[in-house]
Design a protein around this motif. Structure first.
Motif, PDB file in Angstrom:
ATOM      1  N   ASN A  91      -1.536  -9.824   1.780  1.00 40.65           N
ATOM      2  CA  ASN A  91      -0.242  -9.262   1.445  1.00 40.65           C
ATOM      3  C   ASN A  91       0.837 -10.335   1.582  1.00 40.65           C
ATOM      4  O   ASN A  91       0.987 -10.933   2.651  1.00 40.65           O
ATOM      5  CB  ASN A  91       0.095  -8.083   2.358  1.00 40.65           C
ATOM      6  CG  ASN A  91      -0.968  -6.998   2.311  1.00 40.65           C
ATOM      7  OD1 ASN A  91      -1.308  -6.502   1.248  1.00 40.65           O
ATOM      8  ND2 ASN A  91      -1.500  -6.651   3.473  1.00 40.65           N
ATOM      9  N   ASN A 120       4.515  -7.663  -2.486  1.00 42.18           N
ATOM     10  CA  ASN A 120       5.412  -6.619  -2.004  1.00 42.18           C
ATOM     11  C   ASN A 120       6.845  -7.051  -2.306  1.00 42.18           C
ATOM     12  O   ASN A 120       7.534  -7.593  -1.470  1.00 42.18           O
ATOM     13  CB  ASN A 120       5.201  -6.393  -0.510  1.00 42.18           C
ATOM     14  CG  ASN A 120       6.070  -5.271   0.036  1.00 42.18           C
ATOM     15  OD1 ASN A 120       6.576  -4.440  -0.718  1.00 42.18           O
ATOM     16  ND2 ASN A 120       6.253  -5.256   1.349  1.00 42.18           N
ATOM     17  N   GLY A 139       0.798  -5.087  -7.304  1.00 38.23           N
ATOM     18  CA  GLY A 139       2.046  -4.878  -6.588  1.00 38.23           C
ATOM     19  C   GLY A 139       3.263  -5.052  -7.459  1.00 38.23           C
ATOM     20  O   GLY A 139       3.256  -4.753  -8.655  1.00 38.23           O
TER      21      GLY A 139
END
Length: 244
Positions: A91, A120, A139
């Motif tokens: 991430n 993100n 994302g």
């Protein structure tokens, strides 16, 4: 960690999160099993940072070596080395500046099913993004001025993703809004697909060869650009042409 900090007197302790500044070319910072390393300083990595279901947070990381693994990289990275999503989902938050005045960095997604680079609201600037056949980028965020070699999948979520240049399989799904712009997209053998309720906007880009599918109720392909030698399929979807 930097091997300069190893020479301690017996019984003396040091808080690496407070003191770590440099990871030398022969050293590794290994984090695993839910560990969270919250660095107080800017970290310069000349060696390796290895994440295995762990989190690294810092104001800045200057990566001249390798960052590899899965977990959370919650920091602004100035990357002239290599960042690899491997062994699961990595991430990314904040900004990845993939170059400096002299060198260019690379972000990779490895070639094992389940290797995922998750953005993100991440802004990737410059450099290279290489997605292997079984890898995925998912994302939201911006991929800006990046040379993308995509053999896997790039999939935006409902927040949307702007891609300056890409090739391979590009999916706009789950009600997302994705845009393509920049240099001509050589899509030979690739697929660009817009699913139900999603939108793909072309911003002056030329897409050469491959397939474009606009499939499902509420799917929209819009904008301005050129579709050159494309296999086009439209099923319940809409194509709109804008004048720049």
């Amino acid at each position: 960690y930097d091997n300069r900090i190893v020479g301690l007197n017996f019984g003396q302790k040091i808080d690496l999160q407070e003191s770590l500044e440099t990871i030398s070319s022969t050293a590794t910072l290994a984090l695993e099993n839910g560990q969270h390393f919250a660095a107080s300083n800017l970290i310069t990595n000349q060696g390796q940072i290895r994440l295995d279901d762990a989190k690294l947070s810092s104001v800045f990381v200057v990566n001249e070596g390798k960052i590899v693994g899965n977990g959370d990289l919650d920091t602004h990275v100035i990357n002239t080395g290599v960042v690899t999503a491997s062994g699961g989902q990595l991430n990314l938050g904040s900004v990845i500046s993939n170059s400096d005045l002299f060198e260019t960095g690379t972000i990779e997604v490895a070639n094992t099913y389940g290797d995922v680079l998750h953005l993100n609201n991440t802004h990737i600037i410059g450099g290279n993004l290489n997605v292997a056949e079984n890898g995925q980028v998912v994302g939201s965020g911006n991929i800006d001025g990046v040379l993308v070699a995509n053999q896997g999948k790039i999939v935006s979520d409902s927040t949307g993703m702007d891609i300056d240049f890409a090739s391979g399989t590009i999916l706009s799904t789950d009600g997302s809004n994705m845009s393509l712009q920049g240099q001509p997209l050589q899509n030979d053998g690739g697929l660009i697909r817009v699913d139900q309720g999603s939108t793909l906007e072309l911003k002056g880009i030329t897409v050469i060869q491959g397939a474009v599918e606009v499939v499902g109720n509420g799917s929209v392909l819009s904008g301005y650009g050129t579709l050159d030698n494309i296999a086009l399929q439209v099923s319940e979807g809409t194509i709109t042409a804008n004048v720049n």
